[in-house]
Write a protein that holds these residues in place. Structure first.
Motif, PDB file in Angstrom:
ATOM      1  N   VAL B 190     -28.620 -67.888  27.805  1.00  0.00           N
ATOM      2  CA  VAL B 190     -29.649 -67.717  28.842  1.00  0.00           C
ATOM      3  C   VAL B 190     -30.336 -66.360  28.667  1.00  0.00           C
ATOM      4  O   VAL B 190     -31.572 -66.269  28.744  1.00  0.00           O
ATOM      5  N   ALA B 191     -29.547 -65.315  28.404  1.00  0.00           N
ATOM      6  CA  ALA B 191     -30.143 -63.980  28.232  1.00  0.00           C
ATOM      7  C   ALA B 191     -31.113 -63.980  27.048  1.00  0.00           C
ATOM      8  O   ALA B 191     -32.169 -63.348  27.101  1.00  0.00           O
ATOM      9  N   GLY B 192     -30.750 -64.716  25.982  1.00  0.00           N
ATOM     10  CA  GLY B 192     -31.614 -64.774  24.805  1.00  0.00           C
ATOM     11  C   GLY B 192     -32.947 -65.437  25.110  1.00  0.00           C
ATOM     12  O   GLY B 192     -34.008 -64.954  24.694  1.00  0.00           O
ATOM     13  N   VAL B 193     -32.890 -66.530  25.854  1.00  0.00           N
ATOM     14  CA  VAL B 193     -34.135 -67.235  26.216  1.00  0.00           C
ATOM     15  C   VAL B 193     -34.984 -66.337  27.118  1.00  0.00           C
ATOM     16  O   VAL B 193     -36.196 -66.191  26.910  1.00  0.00           O
ATOM     17  N   LEU B 194     -34.339 -65.721  28.116  1.00  0.00           N
ATOM     18  CA  LEU B 194     -35.099 -64.880  29.053  1.00  0.00           C
ATOM     19  C   LEU B 194     -35.727 -63.692  28.328  1.00  0.00           C
ATOM     20  O   LEU B 194     -36.871 -63.316  28.611  1.00  0.00           O
ATOM     21  N   GLU B 195     -34.994 -63.122  27.392  1.00  0.00           N
ATOM     22  CA  GLU B 195     -35.534 -61.964  26.673  1.00  0.00           C
ATOM     23  C   GLU B 195     -36.785 -62.358  25.890  1.00  0.00           C
ATOM     24  O   GLU B 195     -37.798 -61.649  25.911  1.00  0.00           O
ATOM     25  N   ARG B 196     -36.717 -63.511  25.211  1.00  0.00           N
ATOM     26  CA  ARG B 196     -37.893 -63.963  24.451  1.00  0.00           C
ATOM     27  C   ARG B 196     -39.053 -64.299  25.376  1.00  0.00           C
ATOM     28  O   ARG B 196     -40.212 -64.256  24.985  1.00  0.00           O
ATOM     29  N   ALA B 197     -38.721 -64.625  26.632  1.00  0.00           N
ATOM     30  CA  ALA B 197     -39.754 -64.967  27.607  1.00  0.00           C
ATOM     31  C   ALA B 197     -40.241 -63.725  28.361  1.00  0.00           C
ATOM     32  O   ALA B 197     -40.913 -63.854  29.387  1.00  0.00           O
ATOM     33  N   THR B 198     -39.882 -62.541  27.859  1.00  0.00           N
ATOM     34  CA  THR B 198     -40.214 -61.238  28.476  1.00  0.00           C
ATOM     35  C   THR B 198     -39.659 -61.113  29.891  1.00  0.00           C
ATOM     36  O   THR B 198     -40.231 -60.433  30.734  1.00  0.00           O
ATOM     37  N   LEU B 199     -38.516 -61.778  30.129  1.00  0.00           N
ATOM     38  CA  LEU B 199     -37.850 -61.682  31.426  1.00  0.00           C
ATOM     39  C   LEU B 199     -36.482 -61.030  31.211  1.00  0.00           C
ATOM     40  O   LEU B 199     -36.023 -60.914  30.084  1.00  0.00           O
ATOM     41  N   THR B 200     -35.831 -60.643  32.293  1.00  0.00           N
ATOM     42  CA  THR B 200     -34.493 -60.068  32.154  1.00  0.00           C
ATOM     43  C   THR B 200     -33.489 -60.884  32.958  1.00  0.00           C
ATOM     44  O   THR B 200     -33.836 -61.503  33.964  1.00  0.00           O
ATOM     45  N   LEU B 201     -32.243 -60.857  32.488  1.00  0.00           N
ATOM     46  CA  LEU B 201     -31.175 -61.567  33.184  1.00  0.00           C
ATOM     47  C   LEU B 201     -30.981 -60.901  34.544  1.00  0.00           C
ATOM     48  O   LEU B 201     -30.787 -59.693  34.615  1.00  0.00           O
ATOM     49  N   PRO B 202     -31.033 -61.662  35.648  1.00  0.00           N
ATOM     50  CA  PRO B 202     -30.822 -61.049  36.963  1.00  0.00           C
ATOM     51  C   PRO B 202     -29.418 -60.435  37.043  1.00  0.00           C
ATOM     52  O   PRO B 202     -28.518 -60.823  36.281  1.00  0.00           O
ATOM     53  N   ASP B 203     -29.207 -59.499  37.943  1.00  0.00           N
ATOM     54  CA  ASP B 203     -27.877 -58.882  38.021  1.00  0.00           C
ATOM     55  C   ASP B 203     -27.368 -58.790  39.457  1.00  0.00           C
ATOM     56  O   ASP B 203     -26.522 -57.967  39.761  1.00  0.00           O
ATOM     57  N   GLY B 204     -27.870 -59.652  40.333  1.00  0.00           N
ATOM     58  CA  GLY B 204     -27.401 -59.627  41.717  1.00  0.00           C
ATOM     59  C   GLY B 204     -26.037 -60.270  41.865  1.00  0.00           C
ATOM     60  O   GLY B 204     -25.439 -60.715  40.884  1.00  0.00           O
ATOM     61  N   PRO B 205     -25.515 -60.339  43.082  1.00  0.00           N
ATOM     62  CA  PRO B 205     -24.208 -60.981  43.317  1.00  0.00           C
ATOM     63  C   PRO B 205     -24.273 -62.491  43.066  1.00  0.00           C
ATOM     64  O   PRO B 205     -25.332 -63.095  43.157  1.00  0.00           O
ATOM     65  N   ARG B 206     -23.129 -63.057  42.711  1.00  0.00           N
ATOM     66  CA  ARG B 206     -23.073 -64.484  42.392  1.00  0.00           C
ATOM     67  C   ARG B 206     -22.003 -65.175  43.206  1.00  0.00           C
ATOM     68  O   ARG B 206     -21.052 -64.562  43.675  1.00  0.00           O
ATOM     69  N   SER B 207     -22.149 -66.484  43.311  1.00  0.00           N
ATOM     70  CA  SER B 207     -21.302 -67.270  44.190  1.00  0.00           C
ATOM     71  C   SER B 207     -19.843 -67.310  43.776  1.00  0.00           C
ATOM     72  O   SER B 207     -18.982 -67.649  44.570  1.00  0.00           O
ATOM     73  N   GLY B 208     -19.550 -66.972  42.524  1.00  0.00           N
ATOM     74  CA  GLY B 208     -18.168 -67.055  42.069  1.00  0.00           C
ATOM     75  C   GLY B 208     -17.237 -66.208  42.913  1.00  0.00           C
ATOM     76  O   GLY B 208     -16.053 -66.504  43.042  1.00  0.00           O
ATOM     77  N   ALA B 209     -17.802 -65.174  43.508  1.00  0.00           N
ATOM     78  CA  ALA B 209     -16.964 -64.253  44.281  1.00  0.00           C
ATOM     79  C   ALA B 209     -16.853 -64.652  45.752  1.00  0.00           C
ATOM     80  O   ALA B 209     -16.161 -64.004  46.516  1.00  0.00           O
TER      81      ALA B 209
END
Lengths: 182, 243
Positions: B190-209
């Motif tokens: 996902v990070a690779g696709v977002l990077e090529r799309a000039t986007l960044t991987l979000p870094d907020g809290p996630r439901s796993g916790a």
């Protein structure tokens, strides 16, 4: 319809091909079932499409047919099953059961050479060989079934059915379906 | 005969996989008649059909597919909260597709390499899901690296759905999966696709916790109830209806 999902290629059924030679009747019934046309691509027979797995007499007047779907959600499989049941009953076999098997997974490599030729003749670019898993690199050119040019472009990854992509020929400008590699 | 499962399929696992596919299939079906272009309408409907095919097989492993789809209450569904999220704008649908199809691709690859009640289905479905992931990745590139407006919307959609991605890597009883490896593969892809799309991987809290649990425990978000009502009302109002 019975759907099997856990079958392993390593543990074939007792009557799997290779263990026993098909009888003359089984060969005849397989030819009948295999000649049933695909409901969505009627230029192809089920044998040419490569979805007919086995046709085995499991008792007197009882035949069991194994069919595999092209795509998991392919709605044509139910029509295929009904058509096979009908032709085998018409041949005089009272008890016909058609079961769906998933393993080993169907691949476009299972389409016969004759099937590929018919697809192109029908205006659908046949799948490229060697569809191990996933999309084939686009560097392999796809030929326009109308004019034969290899200068074609992808318009959409999904077309009239899940198994086809929509392309356009840059030479003759006609759009056409391409049977995607699977 | 050779179509008998090797072992009885674990119910929790079949419901988790089957409900993910069923619910996302319904959401994608909501685009029929509304997609931005005809080709995209057909594409989303085809992806929905693939998912519906998976759902039918998975739910049939542990019961009657119609009863399970149409007669269970909200709390009995075990799908991820991600897949029940509304379609939103087209960017939000694509962000949901990118997150989920990438997850399903790596999950099914692991299941296809194993030996369980799900091996046959996974080996078949993984080839179809590769096309879903390809579709989502190409749209992410086109929107992220498109106009200022499309970039903004794609970034907003990826951020808004990020909180639902942690749940994907919580172990499911009955699935023999290396969850850590699954999360690593997913994040890298996902990070690779977002990077090529000039986007960044979000870094907020996630439901796993979230300690209360989430979709896998039957706890769903507010939009799921209305979706389920629409999906089930015909079958409940007219039992046995068919055409």
């Amino acid at each position: 319809m019975v759907t099997g999902t856990g079958s392993r290629p390593a543990s074939p059924a007792p009557a799997a091909p290779g263990d026993t030679h098909p009888t003359a009747l089984e060969t005849e019934l397989r030819a009948l079932a295999g000649a049933v046309p695909d409901p969505e691509l009627p230029v192809l027979t089920l044998e040419e499409l490569g979805v007919l797995r086995t046709v085995v007499m499991s008792g007197p007047g009882t035949v069991r047919v194994e069919l595999t779907p092209t795509y998991t959600g392919c709605p044509a499989i139910e029509t295929m099953s009904e058509d096979i049941e009908r032709v085998l009953r018409e041949r005089g076999i009272p008890d016909v059961s058609v079961v769906t098997v998933l393993s080993p997974a169907w691949s476009t490599d299972d389409i016969s050479a004759e099937g590929r030729r018919k697809l192109a003749e029908f205006g659908i670019a046949p799948p490229r060989p060697g569809a191990a898993d996933g999309p084939v690199p686009l560097s392999l050119s796809i030929r326009c079934p109308h004019c034969g040019s290899t200068d074609t472009e992808l318009l959409s990854r999904f077309s009239s059915t899940a198994c086809k992509a929509l392309r356009r020929c840059a030479a003759c400008r006609e759009p056409f379906d391409h049977f995607k590699e699977l | 005969m050779n179509d008998a499962p090797v072992t009885a399929p674990p119910r929790a696992a079949a419901l988790a996989l089957g409900d993910d596919a069923l619910v996302l299939s319904h959401r994608l079906g909501e685009w029929a008649g509304h997609a931005p272009v005809l080709e995209e309408e057909v594409a989303l409907a085809n992806i929905a059909l693939d998912l519906l095919g998976q759902a039918r097989i998975l739910l049939s492993l542990v019961g009657d597919e119609d009863e399970l789809a149409y007669l269970r209450e909200e709390r009995a569904f075990r799908n991820l909260q991600l897949v029940e999220q509304p379609n939103g704008d087209f960017a939000q649908t694509i962000a949901r597709q990118l997150y989920f199809s990438t997850y399903q691709l790596f999950l099914y690859r692991q299941l296809a390499a194993g030996d369980s009640a799900f091996t046959g289905l996974a080996a078949k479905a993984v080839k179809e899901v590769a096309y879903h992931q390809d579709h989502a990745a190409h749209w992410t590139l086109r929107l992220g690296d498109g106009t200022a407006e499309s970039h903004e919307r794609m970034a907003r959609a990826c951020g808004a759905l990020w909180r639902y991605t942690g749940e994907m890597f919580e172990p499911v009883e009955g699935l023999e999966v290396d969850w850590r490896a699954l999360e690593d593969s997913w994040r890298e892809s996902v990070a690779g696709v977002l990077e090529r799309a000039t986007l960044t991987l979000p870094d907020g809290p996630r439901s796993g916790a979230w300690r209360a649990g989430a979709g896998r425990q039957g706890l769903h978000t507010e939009p799921f109830g209305p979706m389920l009502a629409e999906m089930q009302h015909l079958h409940r109002s007219h039992p046995g209806a068919s055409w």
